[in-house]
Design an enzyme around this catalytic site. Structure first.
Site, mmCIF file in Angstrom:
data_model
loop_
_atom_site.group_PDB
_atom_site.id
_atom_site.type_symbol
_atom_site.label_atom_id
_atom_site.label_comp_id
_atom_site.label_asym_id
_atom_site.label_seq_id
_atom_site.Cartn_x
_atom_site.Cartn_y
_atom_site.Cartn_z
ATOM 1 N N LYS A 141 -13.468 55.362 -51.273
ATOM 2 C CA LYS A 141 -12.332 54.450 -51.424
ATOM 3 C C LYS A 141 -11.178 54.837 -50.504
ATOM 4 C CE LYS A 141 -13.484 53.151 -56.129
ATOM 5 N NZ LYS A 141 -13.291 53.460 -57.537
ATOM 6 N N THR A 165 -24.431 44.415 -55.707
ATOM 7 C CA THR A 165 -25.292 45.574 -55.930
ATOM 8 C C THR A 165 -24.561 46.830 -55.463
ATOM 9 O OG1 THR A 165 -26.255 45.692 -53.706
ATOM 10 C CG2 THR A 165 -27.228 44.096 -55.223
#
Ligand code: ADP
Ligand code: ASP
Ligand code: MG
Length: 814
Positions: A682, A555
């Protein structure tokens, strides 16, 4: 002479008794045969229950007795031809009347003494053996019936009588020498003391009766006929892959039965061992199965472990105190006190510091044990040389048994390694000096899991069973399910893994299926599941306590990211493509990593950066081997790459974004990508994995998205982007004029991370990027000027799912 014993299930119905008769017919030749039988399965419990009800003033005991009588009468009617029934039926009725008389007495007195208990339960075997003897005779097989109470003499220890070997032996020999019939049916379990009072040999004691008869008559074999095809590597009710042990030594069989293998009553081995009579365990319902042979020396099979068993309802107490060090006599006093109180000690451990002695006893006797030991050491406790007994309950013992353990180093390492990896806490350990057994005390709630873990570790050279729980069945989740299905066979063949999806949840529904959710039917199954609730899902995962459990978060949900800590604390590995946790507060990221380490599981999130590209793995490898990261430069957004590669100022920027979304390259809200937030996450993760303690706020983001685009919902966002087309066109034109491409670049250097749009010229390593590619350049101490480059598709459901898949496989090795 041969002795055959048939247990409760084997004689539990008329049909089963018919099987028994045909088995005996096939076996009995010229040799004399003694058949020992149990009560019809469940009768002993039913009799005990009636007595307890009567003693408790509950008149329902009459109904229970009625059932017992009816069951026996029905069995006779189905078993014996009508013409021969009447005498047997009246025998059954007569004995059932006796039972009722005893019960009425118990009811009146309100007391169910051990002596009465033995009399009461003896009727199970008394009736069954006579019914079975009659059935043999009416089937044309002449058989004598002999009351075991005239053969086996015991002391008057009701409920668990000890056999008087000399008297018993003589009685049996005398009887056999005068008995004309070659077949004798004897009730198991029951015996009599020197005053002819009925005693019993303990629950499961018919095995023991048979062993005593075999030893006294120097039988050639003792066969124990039961409802499984032999002694198995573990209790088959708990371990579905348990298998029959073809050959086992007396000592090993004894250890296994002492540690809970119900198939054989523990005292059974001793009498036959002395006479070296082989024992064979056979299955009444599969008489041609070879079964297990128990004898002096077992055939070697290359495995140091023969079987695993367990005893539940254990309690531990520890006697601790500095006053014990070096003082002789402490243990003597402790064990004498226990022995005088008739408390059976199951396990003992003492550390070499002598600071504590830890003793395992049956849970039922722990209060008594505490009382007698506290009393024995009253003085030492008063002067604080010894602490009052510490007691722990709800424990069980798991034991590995095998004679070859002693010549096989590493067995205990393997045992405790496997338990540890699966989050099973070991409370105490004991290894007999015979080294035939290693026992570990664990919480009762963990015992089933422990046995399965150990069985897999020591016996299942075939496949390891993985229990996978998946949250999220969107693009990536459903691709993962598809890939898992496709790879089932390959994984089984090459990695010996069975990956079973045990639980599945999305934002609406959740299901759990211990046997594994059918890959072909998961959408329908999930549709019919319970209302989704991630906390409840996690509670079930923890409650089920499965071994080799892995949770995959497919998810993008904050709520799901919050449950990882609870799972890791239960040694459930977590694999996430969800970036929320790894990019949340540094404290939580650190906590998750630490939890994984201390609970012997893994927290893996390779797909958080560059989908399945080996970015985090490569970085980890560099760090582990001692390299130092000088700089990371990367294009980390497949989405932004796609968008800037497609945007030429002709089709509007908004439309290009829309296309990226439709092709599945964006987060559900594309702003997460366009605003740079996703790239920030990231680079944050890469910075952290490089050893830097950064937070999201520490990252500089030079966003190219006008502030006005950040308001409202996704629809409003697209509208606003259309309005802002000139802004995007200007950005493009400026880059084109400089003969450059627009790239959204993330950089990490000297502890600082920055993300933003840059003009990249054709000479640059970041220039040649197509489609949804990502690229990461690692400049390190070992790659100072030419970077280590990882490049390729960095987005898309198929590759992301494959990256999660790879992490799952990594987690299976933890
Ligand atoms: P019987 O009534 O024939 O004496 P029991 O119920 O006493 O049979 O014992 C057989 C049962 O023991 C099996 O049905 C099985 O469920 C259980 N069992 C527990 N551990 C083992 C084991 N290691 N091997 C085989 N059976 C076991
Ligand atoms: N009927 C007894 C019991 O159930 C003895 C036996 O079956 O071995 O314990
Ligand atoms: Mg039994």
């Amino acid at each position: 002479m041969q002795v055959l014993k048939f247990g409760g299930t084997s004689v539990g119905s008329a049909d089963n008794i018919k099987r028994v008769i045909s088995i005996v017919k096939e076996k009995s030749g010229k040799d004399k045969t003694i058949i020992v039988v149990s009560a019809l399965g469940g009768t002993t419990d039913a009799l005990l229950n009636s007595g307890l009800m009567a003693a408790g003033g509950n008149e329902q005991y009459k109904e229970e007795l009625q059932h017992i009588e009816q069951r026996h009468l029905d069995t006779v009617k189905l078993l014996i031809p009508v013409q021969q029934q009447s005498s047997i039926l009246s025998m059954v009725k007569k004995l059932c009347n006796d039972i009722e008389d005893i019960c009425n007495g118990i009811f009146l007195l309100g007391e169910f003494s051990a002596r009465t208990r033995d009399r009461m339960v003896s009727y199970g075997e008394l009736i069954s053996s006579q019914v079975i003897a009659a059935a043999f005779n009416s089937a044309g097989v002449t058989a004598a019936w002999k009351d075991a109470r005239t053969l086996i003499q015991t002391n008057a220890n009701f409920g668990n009588a000890m056999v008087n070997v000399a008297a018993t032996r003589k009685q049996i020999k005398d009887y056999i020498s005068t008995c004309k019939e070659s077949l004798v049916i004897v009730p198991g379990f029951i015996a009599a003391d020197a005053n002819n009072e009925t005693t019993t040999l303990g629950r499961g004691g018919s095995d023991y009766t048979a062993a005593i008869l075999a030893a006294a008559t120097d039988a050639a074999t003792l066969e124990i006929w039961t409802d499984v095809s032999g002694m198995m590597t573990a209790d088959p009710r708990w371990v579905s892959s348990a298998r029959v042990i073809p050959s086992i030594s007396y000592q090993e069989a004894m250890e296994l039965s002492h540690f809970g293998a119900k198939v054989l009553y523990p005292p059974t081995i001793q009498p036959v061992l002395r006479k070296a009579i082989p024992v064979v365990i056979k299955n009444t319902f599969a008489p041609h199965d070879a079964g297990t042979i128990i004898q002096q020396k077992a055939a070697a099979n290359g495995n140091p472990i023969r079987g695993i068993s367990s005893v539940s309802n254990i309690a531990l107490f520890s006697l601790e105190g500095s006053g014990m060090v070096g003082v002789p006599g402490f243990s003597r006093r402790l064990f004498e006190a226990l022995s005088e109180a008739q408390i059976n000690v199951i396990l003992i451990t003492q550390g070499s510091s002598e600071h504590s002695i830890c003793v395992g006893v049956e849970a039922a006797s722990i209060h008594k044990a505490k009382a007698v030991v506290d009393a024995e050491f009253e003085h030492e406790i008063a002067v604080e040389k010894v602490q009052p007994l510490l007691v722990e309950t709800e424990l069980s013992i798991v034991a590995l048994v095998g004679e070859k353990m002693k010549s096989h180093p590493g067995t205990s390492g393997k045992m405790f390694g496997a338990l540890g990896r699966n989050g099973i806490n070991v409370r105490a350990i004991a290894q007999g000096s015979s080294e035939r057994n290693i026992s570990a005390v664990v919480a009762t709630k963990d015992v089933r899991k422990a046995i399965n873990v150990l069985h897999e570790e020591f016996f299942e050279t075939t496949n390891k069973q993985i229990h996978l729980f998946i949250a999220g069945t969107g693009n990536v989740g459903s691709k993962l399910l598809q890939q898992l299905q496709q790879q089932q066979e390959w994984l089984a063949k090459h990695l010996r893994l069975n990956v079973r999806v045990t639980g599945l949840a999305n934002s609406r529904k959740m299901i759990i299926d211990d046997k594994g959710i059918d890959f072909n039917q998961w959408p329908e199954k999930l549709q019919g599941g319970e209302e989704a609730d991630i906390e409840a899902f996690v509670n079930i995962i923890i409650g089920k306590n499965f071994r080799n459990a892995i949770f995959a978060d497919m998810t993008a949900s904050d709520a799901v990211a919050k449950v990882y800590d609870r799972l890791l604390q239960k040694s459930v590995s977590v694999v996430a493509c969800n970036k929320v946790a790894a990019s949340s507060s540094y404290a939580y990221y650190r906590e998750l990593k630490d939890l994984a380490r201390s609970y012997n599981c893994l927290y893996l999130f390779e797909t958080n950066v560059g989908a399945a590209l080996p970015v985090i793995g490569t970085l980890n490898d560099l760090m582990r081997s001692g390299d130092k990261i000088n700089r990371i430069e990367a294009v980390l957004s497949g989405t932004l790459n796609f968008v800037f590669n497609h945007y030429k100022g002709e089709v509007s920027f908004a439309k290009v974004v829309k296309q990226a979304q439709e092709e599945g390259y964006t987060e559900p809200d594309p702003r997460l990508d366009l605003s740079g937030t996703d790239v920030m996450r990231k680079i944050l993760i890469l910075a952290r994995e490089s050893g830097e303690q950064l937070e999201m706020e520490d990252i500089t983001c030079n966003s190219f998205l006008p502030e006005s685009c950040m308001h409202g919902d996704v629809k409003a966002f697209y509208k606003e982007m259309e309005r802002q087309e000139p802004h995007f066109k200007k950005l493009y034109d400026a880059a084109a004029a400089a003969n450059s491409k627009l790239k959204f670049v993330a950089k990490f250097e000297k502890g600082k991370a920055v993300v933003g749009l840059e003009h990249i010229s054709p000479q640059h390593d970041l220039y040649h990027l197509y489609g949804k590619d990502n690229v990461v350049l690692f400049y390190t101490a070992r790659y100072p000027s030419q970077p280590l480059v990882v490049k390729g598709a960095g987005a898309g459901a198929e590759v992301t799912a494959s990256g999660v898949f790879a992490d799952i496989i990594r987690a299976t090795a933890s």
